[in-house]
Design an enzyme around this catalytic site. Structure first.
Site, mmCIF file in Angstrom:
data_model
loop_
_atom_site.group_PDB
_atom_site.id
_atom_site.type_symbol
_atom_site.label_atom_id
_atom_site.label_comp_id
_atom_site.label_asym_id
_atom_site.label_seq_id
_atom_site.Cartn_x
_atom_site.Cartn_y
_atom_site.Cartn_z
ATOM 1 N N HIS A 99 0.845 -1.201 0.000
ATOM 2 C CA HIS A 99 0.000 0.000 0.000
ATOM 3 C C HIS A 99 0.870 1.236 0.000
ATOM 4 O O HIS A 99 1.926 1.275 0.625
ATOM 5 C CB HIS A 99 -0.953 0.016 1.201
ATOM 6 C CG HIS A 99 -0.284 -0.212 2.521
ATOM 7 N ND1 HIS A 99 0.117 -1.460 2.952
ATOM 8 C CD2 HIS A 99 0.057 0.650 3.508
ATOM 9 C CE1 HIS A 99 0.679 -1.349 4.135
ATOM 10 N NE2 HIS A 99 0.670 -0.074 4.498
ATOM 11 N N HIS A 101 0.996 5.139 1.071
ATOM 12 C CA HIS A 101 0.374 6.159 1.920
ATOM 13 C C HIS A 101 0.463 7.508 1.210
ATOM 14 O O HIS A 101 1.547 7.900 0.768
ATOM 15 C CB HIS A 101 1.129 6.310 3.241
ATOM 16 C CG HIS A 101 1.109 5.120 4.144
ATOM 17 N ND1 HIS A 101 0.292 5.034 5.243
ATOM 18 C CD2 HIS A 101 1.825 3.971 4.135
ATOM 19 C CE1 HIS A 101 0.502 3.892 5.879
ATOM 20 N NE2 HIS A 101 1.439 3.226 5.227
HETATM 21 P P1 AMP Z 1 1.796 0.165 7.421
HETATM 22 O O1 AMP Z 1 2.479 0.403 8.727
HETATM 23 O O2 AMP Z 1 2.496 0.824 6.267
HETATM 24 O O3 AMP Z 1 1.509 -1.311 7.176
HETATM 25 O O4 AMP Z 1 0.429 0.936 7.534
HETATM 26 C C1 AMP Z 1 -0.808 0.335 7.668
HETATM 27 C C2 AMP Z 1 -1.808 1.451 7.716
HETATM 28 O O5 AMP Z 1 -3.092 0.896 7.556
HETATM 29 C C3 AMP Z 1 -1.804 2.244 9.035
HETATM 30 O O6 AMP Z 1 -1.600 3.619 8.750
HETATM 31 C C4 AMP Z 1 -3.183 1.963 9.610
HETATM 32 O O7 AMP Z 1 -3.734 3.065 10.291
HETATM 33 C C5 AMP Z 1 -3.985 1.602 8.368
HETATM 34 N N1 AMP Z 1 -5.105 0.727 8.625
HETATM 35 C C6 AMP Z 1 -5.106 -0.438 9.307
HETATM 36 N N2 AMP Z 1 -6.341 -0.968 9.315
HETATM 37 C C7 AMP Z 1 -7.135 -0.137 8.622
HETATM 38 C C8 AMP Z 1 -8.523 -0.123 8.286
HETATM 39 N N3 AMP Z 1 -9.331 -1.108 8.679
HETATM 40 N N4 AMP Z 1 -9.002 0.909 7.565
HETATM 41 C C9 AMP Z 1 -8.181 1.900 7.169
HETATM 42 N N5 AMP Z 1 -6.875 1.941 7.437
HETATM 43 C C10 AMP Z 1 -6.358 0.955 8.169
#
Ligand code: AMP
Ligand code: ZN
Length: 135
Positions: A99, A101
């Site tokens: 993903h 950001h």
């Molecule tokens: P990472 O540390 O790059 O894996 O980031 C994962 C991101 O996904 C974090 O910023 C979380 O806040 C976000 N996240 C996790 N679960 C959800 C969800 N159900 N809906 C939206 N964002 C999410």
């Protein structure tokens, strides 16, 4: 992937605030935004890392990101955006579904960029040669 939270969002098995989707990608608001407008862009197929994701899918992620940024800019009026991709758990990847950001930035928002470390010209030369030879 059955127990992947982002795959569940794709399949509407858990709620999310989706803002855009096309054949290949989906974008939704981060549930714990670093700032207002923090958006996550994912491929609809489950891949974990950038190395493991096909090039055409990576291109689609970037194309979706390019499409979204002007709308996010209009919606929350930031002074810029940072793009982030935490690749593997050691780099902070918590959700093992690749993903990107999109993180809008604001004056005095309390966030900073990575700080640089000093490196000698010899060290940089050796390392650039090493990486070049591994390509
Ligand atoms: P990472 O540390 O790059 O894996 O980031 C994962 C991101 O996904 C974090 O910023 C979380 O806040 C976000 N996240 C996790 N679960 C959800 C969800 N159900 N809906 C939206 N964002 C999410
Ligand atoms: Zn997934």
């Amino acid at each position: 992937m059955t127990d992947c939270i982002f795959c569940k969002i794709i399949k509407n098995e858990i709620p999310s605030n989706k803002i855009y989707e096309n054949k290949t990608t989906l974008a939704f608001l981060d549930i714990n935004p670093v700032n207002k407008g923090h958006t996550i862009v994912i491929p609809k197929q489950h891949f974990e890392t950038i190395e493991g994701t096909p090039e055409d899918v990576l291109c689609e992620i970037i194309k979706t990101t390019k499409k979204l940024i002007p709308a996010i800019n209009q919606a929350v009026n930031p002074i810029g955006v940072n793009l982030g991709l935490n690749n593997k758990s050691g780099a902070g990847q918590i959700v093992p579904h690749i993903h990107l950001h999109i993180m809008p930035r604001f004056n005095n928002d309390g966030h900073s960029l990575f700080g640089g470390k000093k490196a000698s010209s010899e060290e940089l030369k050796l390392l650039s040669d090493k990486i070049k030879n591994l390509l």
